[in-house]
Each structure stands twice: as C-alpha cells, then as structure tokens.
Design a protein around this motif. Structure first.
Motif, PDB file in Angstrom:
ATOM      1  N   LEU A   1       4.601  -9.916 -10.215  1.00 37.34           N
ATOM      2  CA  LEU A   1       4.778 -11.063 -11.106  1.00 37.34           C
ATOM      3  C   LEU A   1       5.366 -10.639 -12.457  1.00 37.34           C
ATOM      4  N   SER A   2       4.949  -9.504 -12.958  1.00 39.36           N
ATOM      5  CA  SER A   2       5.505  -9.000 -14.223  1.00 39.36           C
ATOM      6  C   SER A   2       6.982  -8.668 -14.074  1.00 39.36           C
ATOM      7  N   ALA A   3       7.345  -8.071 -12.946  1.00 38.46           N
ATOM      8  CA  ALA A   3       8.750  -7.727 -12.705  1.00 38.46           C
ATOM      9  C   ALA A   3       9.608  -8.983 -12.610  1.00 38.46           C
TER      10      ALA A   3
ATOM     11  N   ILE B   1      19.671 -14.049  -9.358  1.00 33.63           N
ATOM     12  CA  ILE B   1      18.899 -14.371  -8.158  1.00 33.63           C
ATOM     13  C   ILE B   1      17.916 -13.225  -7.961  1.00 33.63           C
ATOM     14  N   ILE B   2      16.646 -13.530  -7.916  1.00 31.41           N
ATOM     15  CA  ILE B   2      15.619 -12.496  -7.795  1.00 31.41           C
ATOM     16  C   ILE B   2      15.235 -12.341  -6.331  1.00 31.41           C
ATOM     17  N   THR B   3      15.399 -11.129  -5.820  1.00 30.70           N
ATOM     18  CA  THR B   3      15.089 -10.819  -4.420  1.00 30.70           C
ATOM     19  C   THR B   3      14.006  -9.740  -4.368  1.00 30.70           C
ATOM     20  N   PRO B   4      13.342  -9.585  -3.215  1.00 30.82           N
ATOM     21  CA  PRO B   4      12.356  -8.508  -3.108  1.00 30.82           C
ATOM     22  C   PRO B   4      12.966  -7.135  -3.391  1.00 30.82           C
TER      23      PRO B   4
ATOM     24  N   MET C   1       5.727 -13.254  -4.940  1.00 32.58           N
ATOM     25  CA  MET C   1       6.868 -13.616  -5.785  1.00 32.58           C
ATOM     26  C   MET C   1       6.944 -15.129  -5.973  1.00 32.58           C
ATOM     27  N   GLU C   2       6.671 -15.882  -4.912  1.00 29.36           N
ATOM     28  CA  GLU C   2       6.767 -17.343  -4.966  1.00 29.36           C
ATOM     29  C   GLU C   2       5.733 -17.972  -5.895  1.00 29.36           C
ATOM     30  N   LYS C   3       4.712 -17.239  -6.270  1.00 26.28           N
ATOM     31  CA  LYS C   3       3.694 -17.757  -7.185  1.00 26.28           C
ATOM     32  C   LYS C   3       4.195 -17.806  -8.626  1.00 26.28           C
ATOM     33  N   SER C   4       5.302 -17.129  -8.890  1.00 30.57           N
ATOM     34  CA  SER C   4       5.850 -17.111 -10.245  1.00 30.57           C
ATOM     35  C   SER C   4       6.691 -18.350 -10.506  1.00 30.57           C
ATOM     36  N   ASP C   5       6.483 -18.963 -11.663  1.00 36.47           N
ATOM     37  CA  ASP C   5       7.287 -20.118 -12.058  1.00 36.47           C
ATOM     38  C   ASP C   5       8.726 -19.716 -12.371  1.00 36.47           C
ATOM     39  N   SER C   6       8.964 -18.441 -12.591  1.00 37.41           N
ATOM     40  CA  SER C   6      10.290 -17.950 -12.968  1.00 37.41           C
ATOM     41  C   SER C   6      11.168 -17.593 -11.772  1.00 37.41           C
TER      42      SER C   6
ATOM     43  N   HIS D   1       0.821  -1.208   0.000  1.00 38.68           N
ATOM     44  CA  HIS D   1       0.000   0.000   0.000  1.00 38.68           C
ATOM     45  C   HIS D   1       0.857   1.261   0.000  1.00 38.68           C
ATOM     46  N   CYS D   2       2.026   1.215   0.608  1.00 37.49           N
ATOM     47  CA  CYS D   2       2.904   2.394   0.656  1.00 37.49           C
ATOM     48  C   CYS D   2       3.313   2.844  -0.745  1.00 37.49           C
ATOM     49  N   ASN D   3       3.516   1.875  -1.641  1.00 41.49           N
ATOM     50  CA  ASN D   3       3.983   2.177  -2.990  1.00 41.49           C
ATOM     51  C   ASN D   3       2.965   1.838  -4.079  1.00 41.49           C
ATOM     52  N   SER D   4       1.780   1.417  -3.691  1.00 38.80           N
ATOM     53  CA  SER D   4       0.731   1.013  -4.632  1.00 38.80           C
ATOM     54  C   SER D   4       1.240  -0.022  -5.636  1.00 38.80           C
ATOM     55  N   ILE D   5       1.849  -1.094  -5.124  1.00 39.81           N
ATOM     56  CA  ILE D   5       2.351  -2.175  -5.957  1.00 39.81           C
ATOM     57  C   ILE D   5       1.355  -3.325  -5.891  1.00 39.81           C
ATOM     58  N   SER D   6       0.932  -3.788  -7.056  1.00 39.67           N
ATOM     59  CA  SER D   6      -0.038  -4.880  -7.118  1.00 39.67           C
ATOM     60  C   SER D   6       0.664  -6.218  -7.311  1.00 39.67           C
TER      61      SER D   6
END
Length: 81
Positions: free
Chosen positions: A15-17, A29-32, A56-61, A5-10
C-alpha cells in the motif's frame, strides 16, 4: 500481514508503494511488477499474486488515471452506457 513470503513483503509495504507511485506520477498505470520493482524485489514463485493484487486493490490510489480512461470507443452490449 505478510503477503509475499518469498520476499517478506507486507500489505503495508504494498500500500505504501502504491501511494508513493501515485504521488510520484499521477498518470502512471500501477502494476504488480512495478510495485515489486519499487520495493527493490522480484517475484519468485507467484503463489501470492492473487493476494498481492487484492492488497493493491484496497488502495484508493490504484485506479486508472482519468486521462487514460475511455480512450477507445465502447462496442457491443456496453455501447452507450
């Protein structure tokens, strides 16, 4: 769904990122923190971190690239598995 909510990130933004980062560099290595950076944002309060990571964990990538798996020998009860 809004995850941060602080950054309005959906969840779609996250997932797109992750997908974009994996396509751009298959061995990264993809981190938050990297996802925030890719979205041009910075974490604020940290209250969303568990939901952010869960999304993030919902992404297959997201997985660790094969080239980076099993770099050190296993020890203890997991040895030999």
């Amino acid at each position: 769904m809004i995850v941060c909510h602080c950054n309005s990130i959906s969840d779609r933004d996250i997932l797109s990122a992750v997908e974009w980062m994996r396509a751009a560099d298959p061995q990264t290595i993809i981190t938050p923190g990297k996802v925030y950076h890719a979205l041009g944002k910075r974490p604020e309060c940290g209250g969303c971190l568990s939901l952010f990571i869960g999304t993030m964990e919902k992404s297959d990538s997201l997985g660790v690239p094969a080239v980076l798996q099993n770099l050190r020998p296993r020890r203890g009860r997991f040895a030999g598995k």
